[in-house]
Write an enzyme that holds these catalytic residues in place. Structure first.
Site, PDB file in Angstrom:
ATOM      1  N   ASN A  15       0.863  -1.184   0.000  1.00  0.00           N
ATOM      2  CA  ASN A  15       0.000   0.000   0.000  1.00  0.00           C
ATOM      3  C   ASN A  15       0.898   1.232   0.000  1.00  0.00           C
ATOM      4  O   ASN A  15       1.456   1.602   1.024  1.00  0.00           O
ATOM      5  CB  ASN A  15      -0.890  -0.031   1.264  1.00  0.00           C
ATOM      6  CG  ASN A  15      -1.730   1.225   1.403  1.00  0.00           C
ATOM      7  OD1 ASN A  15      -1.841   2.023   0.472  1.00  0.00           O
ATOM      8  ND2 ASN A  15      -2.335   1.413   2.574  1.00  0.00           N
ATOM      9  N   SER A  40       3.355  -2.018  10.489  1.00  0.00           N
ATOM     10  CA  SER A  40       4.800  -2.088  10.754  1.00  0.00           C
ATOM     11  C   SER A  40       5.399  -3.467  10.490  1.00  0.00           C
ATOM     12  O   SER A  40       6.222  -3.958  11.261  1.00  0.00           O
ATOM     13  CB  SER A  40       5.101  -1.614  12.186  1.00  0.00           C
ATOM     14  OG  SER A  40       4.779  -0.249  12.305  1.00  0.00           O
ATOM     15  N   LYS A  72       0.104   4.253  -0.492  1.00  0.00           N
ATOM     16  CA  LYS A  72      -0.608   5.448   0.014  1.00  0.00           C
ATOM     17  C   LYS A  72      -0.373   6.622  -0.945  1.00  0.00           C
ATOM     18  O   LYS A  72      -0.310   6.412  -2.153  1.00  0.00           O
ATOM     19  CB  LYS A  72      -0.165   5.728   1.446  1.00  0.00           C
ATOM     20  CG  LYS A  72      -0.233   4.473   2.328  1.00  0.00           C
ATOM     21  CD  LYS A  72      -0.091   4.728   3.787  1.00  0.00           C
ATOM     22  CE  LYS A  72      -0.188   3.407   4.549  1.00  0.00           C
ATOM     23  NZ  LYS A  72      -0.136   3.530   5.980  1.00  0.00           N
ATOM     24  N   GLU A  81      -5.573  -4.468  11.244  1.00  0.00           N
ATOM     25  CA  GLU A  81      -4.555  -3.422  11.303  1.00  0.00           C
ATOM     26  C   GLU A  81      -4.785  -2.560  12.547  1.00  0.00           C
ATOM     27  O   GLU A  81      -5.598  -1.623  12.504  1.00  0.00           O
ATOM     28  CB  GLU A  81      -4.639  -2.531  10.064  1.00  0.00           C
ATOM     29  CG  GLU A  81      -4.284  -3.209   8.774  1.00  0.00           C
ATOM     30  CD  GLU A  81      -3.623  -2.242   7.805  1.00  0.00           C
ATOM     31  OE1 GLU A  81      -2.513  -2.507   7.376  1.00  0.00           O
ATOM     32  OE2 GLU A  81      -4.223  -1.197   7.507  1.00  0.00           O
ATOM     33  N   HIS A 128      -9.597   1.534   5.031  1.00  0.00           N
ATOM     34  CA  HIS A 128      -8.309   1.743   5.710  1.00  0.00           C
ATOM     35  C   HIS A 128      -8.487   2.784   6.819  1.00  0.00           C
ATOM     36  O   HIS A 128      -9.253   3.742   6.674  1.00  0.00           O
ATOM     37  CB  HIS A 128      -7.247   2.201   4.706  1.00  0.00           C
ATOM     38  CG  HIS A 128      -5.869   2.176   5.286  1.00  0.00           C
ATOM     39  ND1 HIS A 128      -5.406   3.147   6.129  1.00  0.00           N
ATOM     40  CD2 HIS A 128      -4.876   1.250   5.176  1.00  0.00           C
ATOM     41  CE1 HIS A 128      -4.166   2.838   6.503  1.00  0.00           C
ATOM     42  NE2 HIS A 128      -3.829   1.692   5.940  1.00  0.00           N
ATOM     43  N   GLU A 183      -6.774   5.188   7.780  1.00  0.00           N
ATOM     44  CA  GLU A 183      -6.506   6.591   7.427  1.00  0.00           C
ATOM     45  C   GLU A 183      -7.723   7.235   6.763  1.00  0.00           C
ATOM     46  O   GLU A 183      -7.974   8.425   6.935  1.00  0.00           O
ATOM     47  CB  GLU A 183      -5.263   6.662   6.522  1.00  0.00           C
ATOM     48  CG  GLU A 183      -3.999   6.447   7.320  1.00  0.00           C
ATOM     49  CD  GLU A 183      -2.868   5.744   6.570  1.00  0.00           C
ATOM     50  OE1 GLU A 183      -2.915   5.685   5.330  1.00  0.00           O
ATOM     51  OE2 GLU A 183      -1.948   5.251   7.244  1.00  0.00           O
ATOM     52  N   GLY A 211       2.661   2.531  10.759  1.00  0.00           N
ATOM     53  CA  GLY A 211       3.715   3.526  10.542  1.00  0.00           C
ATOM     54  C   GLY A 211       4.579   3.807  11.764  1.00  0.00           C
ATOM     55  O   GLY A 211       5.394   4.718  11.744  1.00  0.00           O
TER      56      GLY A 211
HETATM   57  P1  PGA Z   1       2.805   0.384   7.761  1.00  0.00           P
HETATM   58  O1  PGA Z   1       1.354   0.646   7.132  1.00  0.00           O
HETATM   59  O2  PGA Z   1       3.322  -0.908   7.198  1.00  0.00           O
HETATM   60  O3  PGA Z   1       3.624   1.569   7.345  1.00  0.00           O
HETATM   61  O4  PGA Z   1       2.642   0.313   9.236  1.00  0.00           O
HETATM   62  C1  PGA Z   1       0.438  -0.408   6.988  1.00  0.00           C
HETATM   63  C2  PGA Z   1      -0.857   0.117   6.410  1.00  0.00           C
HETATM   64  O5  PGA Z   1      -1.214   1.279   6.638  1.00  0.00           O
HETATM   65  O6  PGA Z   1      -1.561  -0.631   5.729  1.00  0.00           O
END
Ligand code: PGA
Length: 257
Positions: free
Chosen positions: A9, A218, A11, A171, A99, A101, A177
């Site tokens: 992903n 992560s 983003k 998640e 997601h 976000e 992140g």
């Molecule tokens: P990350 O993001 O691997 O940077 O933690 C995962 C995601 O948002 O799907």
């Protein structure tokens, strides 16, 4: 043997030339392992505006294309939106829906997510439904309740036909992140909760053959294997670590070794 899935992903992190070079670098990094690609599903999710570039670059490979979101109608006067039908026309096979976000910054509700999943399935896309608790919810001790509710509200009333597939990604919002993943056992526990929930919604044979549960938050090459070794974790959704070709290829190598 289960077939693991790895989803990149990207983003809104990359511009056009970065998207192109990352895709090319991943492809050349994977060349050495070509014979093993069939062991896993690799999916790249670039920004909408670069879907066509990435599609052209990966079209001779086994890598699949995914989008990071979609709208819930197939066509119509919805300025700025992109429909599942349009994504399908672009050769997308997968679409990330719900997601955290988007839930956080775009106020995406469970109802919107439900409608998106429904339409995505109808046009033949494989939705990647994201669920997970925030730090506050975890501290309040309502983590399981949050996950159960998100799964239920997203899926209740949606039939899954024999030819339709669904991926559900646990998640935990607070580790995305952060560089600090949850323990694999904790992700396994959450996935079990998810599976218990879908048992109320779908017949067992459909769950076994059409639904995969994965983990995101992560993940990198140092921990990816620990996650997929868990019984209910069929793969990973990767943000930050998928932005570096070498790192992403290392993760794939871990999954096929
Ligand atoms: P990350 O993001 O691997 O940077 O933690 C995962 C995601 O948002 O799907």
């Amino acid at each position: 043997m289960k077939k693991n899935i790895i989803i990149a992903n990207w983003k809104m992190n990359l511009g056009l030339s970065q998207t192109i070079s990352l895709t090319k670098d991943i492809l050349s990094g994977l060349k050495k392992n070509k014979k093993d690609w069939a062991k896993i599903d690799i999916i790249l999710c670039p920004s909408y505006v670069y879907l066509s570039e990435v599609k052209n670059l990966i079209n001779k490979s086994d890598i699949a294309l995914g989008a990071q979101d979609c709208f819930w109608e197939e066509r119509g006067a919805y300025t700025g939106e992109v429909s599942p039908a349009q994504l399908k026309e672009m050769d997308c096979q997968y679409v990330i829906i719900g997601h955290s976000e988007r839930r956080q910054y775009l106020n995406e509700t469970d109802e919107m997510i439900h409608k998106k999943i429904k339409t995505a399935l109808e046009v033949g896309l494989i939705p990647i439904l994201c669920v997970g608790e925030t730090f506050e919810e975890r501290q309040k001790g309502i983590k399981d309740y949050v996950i159960i509710n998100q799964v239920n509200r997203a899926l209740e009333g949606i039939n899954l036909k024999a030819n339709q597939q669904l991926i559900i990604a646990y998640e935990p919002v607070w580790v995305i992140g952060s560089g600090q993943a949850v323990k694999p056992e904790e992700a396994e526990y959450a996935n079990r909760i998810i599976l218990q929930q879908v048992i109320d919604l779908y017949p067992l044979p459909i769950i076994r053959s059409n639904i995969r549960t994965i983990y995101g938050g992560s993940v990198d090459h140092t921990n990816v294997k620990d996650f997929v070794q868990q019984d209910t974790i069929d793969g990973v959704l990767v943000g930050g670590a998928s932005l570096r070709a070498e790192e992403f290829v290392k993760m794939i190598n871990q999954l096929i070794s």
